[in-house]
Scaffold this active site. Structure first.
Site, mmCIF file in Angstrom:
data_model
loop_
_atom_site.group_PDB
_atom_site.id
_atom_site.type_symbol
_atom_site.label_atom_id
_atom_site.label_comp_id
_atom_site.label_asym_id
_atom_site.label_seq_id
_atom_site.Cartn_x
_atom_site.Cartn_y
_atom_site.Cartn_z
ATOM 1 N N HIS A 194 48.447 6.883 -3.191
ATOM 2 C CA HIS A 194 47.915 5.609 -2.338
ATOM 3 C C HIS A 194 47.318 5.767 -1.079
ATOM 4 O O HIS A 194 46.334 5.078 -0.778
ATOM 5 C CB HIS A 194 49.242 4.789 -2.397
ATOM 6 C CG HIS A 194 49.790 4.127 -3.835
ATOM 7 N ND1 HIS A 194 50.994 4.417 -4.120
ATOM 8 C CD2 HIS A 194 49.358 3.446 -4.862
ATOM 9 C CE1 HIS A 194 51.273 4.124 -5.104
ATOM 10 N NE2 HIS A 194 50.164 3.262 -5.743
ATOM 11 N N GLU A 245 40.956 7.660 -9.250
ATOM 12 C CA GLU A 245 40.638 8.038 -10.829
ATOM 13 C C GLU A 245 41.738 8.269 -11.546
ATOM 14 O O GLU A 245 41.442 8.328 -12.628
ATOM 15 C CB GLU A 245 39.724 9.517 -10.358
ATOM 16 C CG GLU A 245 38.563 9.121 -9.848
ATOM 17 C CD GLU A 245 37.776 10.461 -9.815
ATOM 18 O OE1 GLU A 245 38.174 11.651 -9.793
ATOM 19 O OE2 GLU A 245 36.459 10.304 -9.204
ATOM 20 N N LYS A 246 42.946 8.242 -10.950
ATOM 21 C CA LYS A 246 44.051 8.481 -11.595
ATOM 22 C C LYS A 246 44.064 7.280 -13.122
ATOM 23 O O LYS A 246 44.665 7.432 -13.969
ATOM 24 C CB LYS A 246 45.443 8.179 -10.863
ATOM 25 C CG LYS A 246 46.707 7.643 -11.633
ATOM 26 C CD LYS A 246 47.425 9.002 -12.042
ATOM 27 C CE LYS A 246 48.927 8.656 -12.760
ATOM 28 N NZ LYS A 246 49.087 7.590 -13.090
HETATM 29 P P1 AMP Z 1 48.994 1.262 -8.470
HETATM 30 O O1 AMP Z 1 49.867 0.929 -7.250
HETATM 31 O O2 AMP Z 1 49.733 2.155 -9.143
HETATM 32 O O3 AMP Z 1 48.422 -0.064 -9.048
HETATM 33 O O4 AMP Z 1 47.803 1.940 -7.837
HETATM 34 C C1 AMP Z 1 46.912 1.468 -6.746
HETATM 35 C C2 AMP Z 1 45.782 2.388 -6.693
HETATM 36 O O5 AMP Z 1 46.207 3.559 -6.327
HETATM 37 C C3 AMP Z 1 45.023 2.425 -8.028
HETATM 38 O O6 AMP Z 1 43.735 2.464 -7.548
HETATM 39 C C4 AMP Z 1 45.221 3.961 -8.476
HETATM 40 O O7 AMP Z 1 44.401 4.272 -9.207
HETATM 41 C C5 AMP Z 1 45.523 4.685 -7.139
HETATM 42 N N1 AMP Z 1 46.329 5.731 -7.701
HETATM 43 C C6 AMP Z 1 47.775 5.790 -8.079
HETATM 44 N N2 AMP Z 1 48.284 7.009 -8.272
HETATM 45 C C7 AMP Z 1 47.225 7.647 -7.722
HETATM 46 C C8 AMP Z 1 47.151 9.214 -7.669
HETATM 47 N N3 AMP Z 1 48.121 10.252 -8.088
HETATM 48 N N4 AMP Z 1 45.953 9.839 -7.114
HETATM 49 C C9 AMP Z 1 44.919 8.759 -6.650
HETATM 50 N N5 AMP Z 1 44.999 7.791 -6.635
HETATM 51 C C10 AMP Z 1 46.155 6.970 -7.324
#
Ligand code: AMP
Length: 327
Positions: A58, A169-170
């Site tokens: 994040h 991109e995750k």
């Molecule tokens: P989330 O809190 O899981 O909804 O993620 C919020 C944002 O962070 C989303 O755009 C995810 O794709 C990104 N994100 C989560 N994990 C990763 C990671 N390991 N590398 C890059 N971006 C991430």
């Protein structure tokens, strides 16, 4: 340390001293607070949307946003509309204090951490159907998921009106769905994808990794190892089916991995070109179209979703499939 302030609006971050090097962003909860804080921002706005439990993945998005905008706005909201009954909405980690400290280290300016009734002030009877792209893979496993993601993201774009928004991109399919929805609904935002941030052992950082036992964590390495094997096979000229099979082999060798799907998709359209049994492939003419349009090699993405114990993990990698005679 200094408390986060936005001049002229009387809003102050809940500052905690941590060495004087950084300051917490301003924290807002209600729509009114958030609107007032937004009104005080002049210049380019860069947005990062999260569900909290922040990790270095994040924070990478926030760092990229910091380079792209004058002000970085971060939302922290576990969005109920993207969870189906029985999923981990209630159990999802909520760590706002630690998140605010983490955001202080990367210079985020403003956080909106709404309660559900702030995000959805009235019962909502409008929905967004992102179309066929949201029905496959993650959308097949979680049929209401992308409608909920599209809804909250479109609402937040309307509230924040950012110049640019960063997504990881995750969640490659989420990124593709949002690009599609924003293009079709004329949401005026530039969407930037950020490469996956991984731990030293190759496991993609995820808020859900904390559910893994020590032994499951070791098995979880096979997801990224499998994707590497698939990408290497593709680079050496393997077919789409062979690249998928190379991933499956690594996962099966690891043992204890319950594969939901392994799939190879066209990067732009998310048309499924090859996949494990039970996954609907893209229509033949669509597959032929994206394959034929690619010329010298096709930009594809290899994706995996699997359960390790009770924890469902996703991961992916980009690869370029070489053109093969007769394809
Ligand atoms: P989330 O809190 O899981 O909804 O993620 C919020 C944002 O962070 C989303 O755009 C995810 O794709 C990104 N994100 C989560 N994990 C990763 C990671 N390991 N590398 C890059 N971006 C991430």
């Amino acid at each position: 340390m200094a408390e986060g302030t936005l001049s002229g609006v009387g809003l102050r971050g809940e500052g905690q001293h941590n060495g004087g090097m950084t300051q917490r962003p301003v924290l807002t909860r209600t729509r009114d607070e958030f609107a007032r804080a937004l009104a005080a921002l002049h210049g380019r706005r860069a947005l990062v949307m999260t569900m909290g439990a922040l990790h270095a993945g994040h924070l990478e998005l926030v760092k990229r946003a910091k380079e792209a905008g004058d002000h970085v706005v971060v939302t922290i909201f576990v969005n109920p509309t993207q969870f189906a009954p029985g999923e981990d909405f209630n159990a999802y980690p909520r760590t706002l204090e630690a998140d605010m400290d983490a955001l202080a280290t990367v210079g985020a300016d403003l956080v909106w951490a709404p309660a559900p009734e702030d995000a959805y002030p009235e019962p909502i009877d409008v929905s967004i159907d992102p179309g066929p792209i949201a029905k496959v893979l993650e959308g097949a496993s979680r049929p209401t998921h992308f409608a909920g993601v599209a809804l909250i993201c479109t609402k937040v774009m309307g509230l924040v009106r950012p110049d640019v928004a960063f997504f990881g991109e995750k969640d490659a399919q989420q990124l593709a769905v949002l690009r599609h929805v924003f293009a079709q609904l004329d949401v005026p935002v530039k969407v930037e994808g950020v490469p996956i941030v991984r731990d030293e052992d190759g496991v993609a950082l995820s808020s859900r990794n904390r559910y893994l036992s020590e032994e499951e964590r070791i098995r979880a390495r096979s997801l990224s190892a499998g994707l590497r094997a698939g990408a290497e096979a593709g680079a050496k000229g393997a077919s789409a089916d062979e690249a998928v099979a190379a991933v499956v082999e690594v996962l099966e060798d690891a043992g204890g991995i319950d594969i939901d799907y392994v799939a190879l998709v066209d990067e732009g359209t998310f048309t499924v070109l090859a996949a494990t049994a039970g996954v609907a492939l893209g229509a033949e003419e669509e597959r032929a179209r994206v394959t034929g349009a690619a010329g010298g090699g096709r930009s594809a993405r290899l994706l995996v979703a699997a359960r390790v114990g009770t924890t469902r993990l996703i991961d992916n990698t980009a690869l370029v499939l070489k053109e093969r005679a007769g394809e």
